[in-house]
Scaffold this active site. Structure first.
Site, PDB file in Angstrom:
ATOM      1  CB  SER A  31      -0.956   0.177   1.313  1.00 16.93           C
ATOM      2  OG  SER A  31      -1.762  -1.062   1.422  1.00 16.93           O
ATOM      3  NE  ARG A  77      -2.445   5.617  -5.740  1.00 17.17           N
ATOM      4  CZ  ARG A  77      -2.194   6.395  -6.813  1.00 17.17           C
ATOM      5  NH1 ARG A  77      -2.355   7.808  -6.759  1.00 17.17           N
ATOM      6  NH2 ARG A  77      -1.748   5.810  -7.737  1.00 17.17           N
ATOM      7  CB  CYS A 117       8.279  28.267 -23.226  1.00 13.20           C
ATOM      8  SG  CYS A 117       9.082  29.575 -22.270  1.00 13.20           S
TER       9      CYS A 117
END
Length: 712
Positions: A408, A410, A521
């Site tokens: 696990s 995340r 940019c």
């Protein structure tokens, strides 16, 4: 510190925000229209305020409290239990989650000020953007997951333990991985690797971890990878080689016999259960990874022939990240448990079921199963569903309960990292109005038919009302000192949304709506989608740009501790942010900065693209000498010694100026953070308190010296 502001009047809807896409609040008419359009806030005595309805009857619309901001930005939903809004109107960190006491809360703005203020006034002199790491939150996340599984095991009579691993691909930062190994040692917590470099760092870190901690070796493997994993077993590390392809078993058998190492083998099963969301593309029978049941049976046969079937001990599967519901989770875990029991029947020495990742994060606070941004369960409900599904199948098959493992990543690291950045300016695109004199307008109207004049009158009335409530005000663009491609790459790549909120001024009513535009940019370098479905974000006015009398305007991106740093690139040669490690302490500000790393310099990012800053500088230095020499010759002519000395001084000053650019960060140096060149000894700088930091600065260490690690 005072009590949480978000705990006061948390149920009261913020005035004028009922239809905001960031919240589902009662609608006090007609205020929502004025805000959504970006109008300035109504005055206390305006007719709009007087007719605001039942909510306005309870809340004076001239007063905006921190609890209103907490509801508006849904901080109480996605941020709980680690983030809140304090009475000062700043985002505060609750490092121990629900167990955090009032005096232990950390004001995020105070961290930013300590880090970004010049050294001359007691700051660290680091430049933004900035990542704030919170190891206390990391520890609490790990302990919360462990506690959820232990509770489910105890209450359901499960007869084996939970033993998790952290997949280092989520965040390979050395100090993050070392903290997880340290914090998880008492739980036998291990690591998962998916490549040879990840395996090397996992092996190194686990030398200081629990001897029983699992080292799960996932990913596609060649002979070098398998050899390295087998060498880990020679080093008495609990490495498990998980087969992703059927052919890998042949290499494992061959190399293990050559090295005279008895391997521990696992297999990744390709389940029929499929996660339908974006993160489920690696699940199902057509997924990228894993073996079908037929291929697993052939692996069993090969191991049996090689007299190594006892080495087959782990079954792994992965439904996909962000599993939305426990119903889907139960289906996948139950299917895998059936395969596990069949492997036991075939004679494999099965010990562990590794359910992979998938424990989700509620990014938008909706607690919904219908979105990739949320999940409809708690940690406790997730763990309970896993334990119940495996116990049910194993009990029916009369199979001993396996050790439970999950990856696990995340769920462990997302909350512990906050990205802080500045808004440096704003702009508004307005269409030029068509000029017409009052006399010309009157002449035009008088020439209309009666029906047309009636339509004109209605349209004029509507337009004036729209202007009155602000419907004509455009969304503003806030230019931020950040590269989205570097620091929030998942937003650009897959449309992943993260909570983004101002970290201060939350005791004030936001007066405008805005989108965020970065420094690159590139037309994709903007954020115009936000949690809750909004295409703009409630923001505060920037008086005098980003450095006026109100000071800089700071925003924070939350829940980004997984993947973003590793995935970030160097588009336009913008490098990563500065990083600080902050622990809760009993000092006057409730925190101590225990490590600080300046962001990559221009020279650093140039090296990434194979340029050599030292040679570049020498080239520019010679050009400066040549140019300044020609300029001196054209102006002087008599070879005067004073002119010569003056020319040499100019050359030296120009060369010194050029050298500074190679050692500065690529981001803008805004007035609020000028002269913020941090001392960088190659390994970062360490800070304990004002006295210790000043001593470090004054010591002027040699290049090879390292500061000692210490706490305030």
């Amino acid at each position: 510190m005072p009590a949480l502001g978000c705990c006061v009047d948390a149920a009261v809807a913020p005035p004028a925000y009922a239809n905001s896409p960031l919240g589902s609040l009662p609608a006090p008419p007609p205020l929502p229209l004025s805000f959504i359009s970006g109008a300035p806030p109504p005055t206390p005595m305006s007719p709009t305020s007087a007719s605001a309805g039942s909510v306005a009857a309870d809340v004076d619309v001239s007063h905006w409290s921190p609890s209103h901001s907490a509801s508006l930005y849904k901080i109480d939903s996605w941020g709980a239990p680690y983030f809140a809004v304090n009475p000062s109107g700043n985002v505060s960190v609750r490092p121990y989650g629900h167990a955090t006491l009032a005096h232990q809360e950390i004001d995020l703005l105070k961290i930013v000020k300590k880090v970004s203020d010049p050294k001359s006034v007691g700051g660290l002199g680091l430049q933004l953007p900035l990542i704030v790491r919170l190891p206390d939150v990391l520890r609490d996340r790990l302990e919360s997951i462990q506690s959820a599984f232990e509770f489910a095991i105890q209450t359901q009579g499960y007869e084996a333990r939970y033993q998790g691993v952290f997949p280092v691909k989520c965040n390979q930062d050395r100090f993050v991985v070392e903290d997880i190994v340290k914090f998880g040692s008492q739980f036998r917590f291990g690591l998962e690797a998916g490549s040879k470099p990840e395996l090397l760092l996992a092996m190194s870190c686990l030398c200081k971890g629990s001897p029983e901690a699992l080292l799960v070796c996932n990913g596609f493997k060649d002979a070098e990878y398998i050899t390295l994993a087998l060498l880990a077993r020679k080093l008495d590390l609990n490495a498990v080689i998980v087969l992703e392809q059927e052919e890998e078993v042949d290499l494992v058998i061959e190399i293990s016999k050559k090295l005279n190492v008895r391997p521990v083998i696992g297999a990744r099963a390709k389940l029929r259960t499929k996660h339908s969301g974006h993160f489920g593309s690696t699940s199902g029978e057509k997924g990228k990874f894993g073996l079908t049941t037929t291929q697993i049976l052939r692996v069993v046969k090969k191991l049996e022939v090689a007299e190594m079937l006892d080495c087959f001990q782990l079954l792994h599967f992965h439904i996909g990240s962000q599993i939305p519901s426990t119903a889907l989770l139960t289906d996948g875990v139950g299917e895998a448990a059936q395969i596990y029991c069949e492997l036991v029947r075939l004679g494999a020495n099965m010990q562990v079921i590794d359910i992979g990742g998938g424990l989700g994060i509620d990014y938008d606070g909706s607690k919904s199963a219908d979105s990739d941004l949320s999940v409809a369960y708690t940690l406790e409900e997730y763990a309970s569903a896993v334990v119940q599904a495996i116990r049910y199948v194993c009990d029916r098959k009369n199979v001993k309960h396996p050790v439970l493992c999950s990856e696990s990543g995340r769920a462990i690291v997302s909350h512990h990292s906050i990205l802080i950045f500045e808004a440096v300016s704003t702009s508004v695109s307005r269409a030029a109005p068509v000029a017409m004199s009052p006399l010309g307008l009157q002449f035009l109207v008088e020439g209309l038919t009666e029906d047309a004049r009636s339509d004109y009158t209605k349209m004029t009335t509507a337009a004036l009302r729209a202007k009155e409530i602000g419907a004509s005000d455009p969304v503003r663009t806030y230019h931020v000192n950040l590269s989205i491609f570097t620091s929030i790459p998942d937003y650009w790549a897959i449309g992943q949304l993260f909570p983004i909120v101002p970290i201060h001024h939350l005791d004030e009513r936001p007066g405008v709506r805005g989108v965020l535009s970065d420094l690159t940019c590139d037309s994709d370098g903007k954020i115009d989608k936000f949690i809750g479905g909004g295409t703009s974000l409630p923001l505060h006015e920037m008086v005098g740009g980003g450095c006026g009398e109100r000071g800089p305007y700071y925003l924070g991106m939350f829940l980004g501790g997984a993947y973003e740093e590793a995935l970030g690139g160097v588009h336009n040669l913008f490098g990563g942010p500065s990083v600080v490690r902050v622990l809760q302490s009993d000092g006057p500000h409730s925190f101590a900065v225990t490590r600080a790393m300046p962001g990559p310099t221009c020279g650093d990012v140039l090296r990434v693209m194979q340029h050599e800053p030292e040679l570049m500088f020498e080239t520019l230095k010679h050009r400066a000498e040549e140019y300044c020499g020609q300029e001196h010759g054209s102006n002087g002519g008599d070879g005067d010694t004073d002119d010569y000395d003056h020319g040499m001084a100019n050359n030296s000053a120009l060369a010194s100026s050029l050298a500074q650019y190679f050692h500065s960060m690529p981001y803008l140096v805004v007035p609020s953070s000028c002269s913020l060149t941090a001392i960088n000894n190659g390994g970062g700088l360490y800070y304990c308190n004002g006295e210790d930091y000043d001593a470090v600065v004054d010591s002027s260490p040699n290049e090879d010296e390292q500061w000692s690690y210490c706490y305030a």
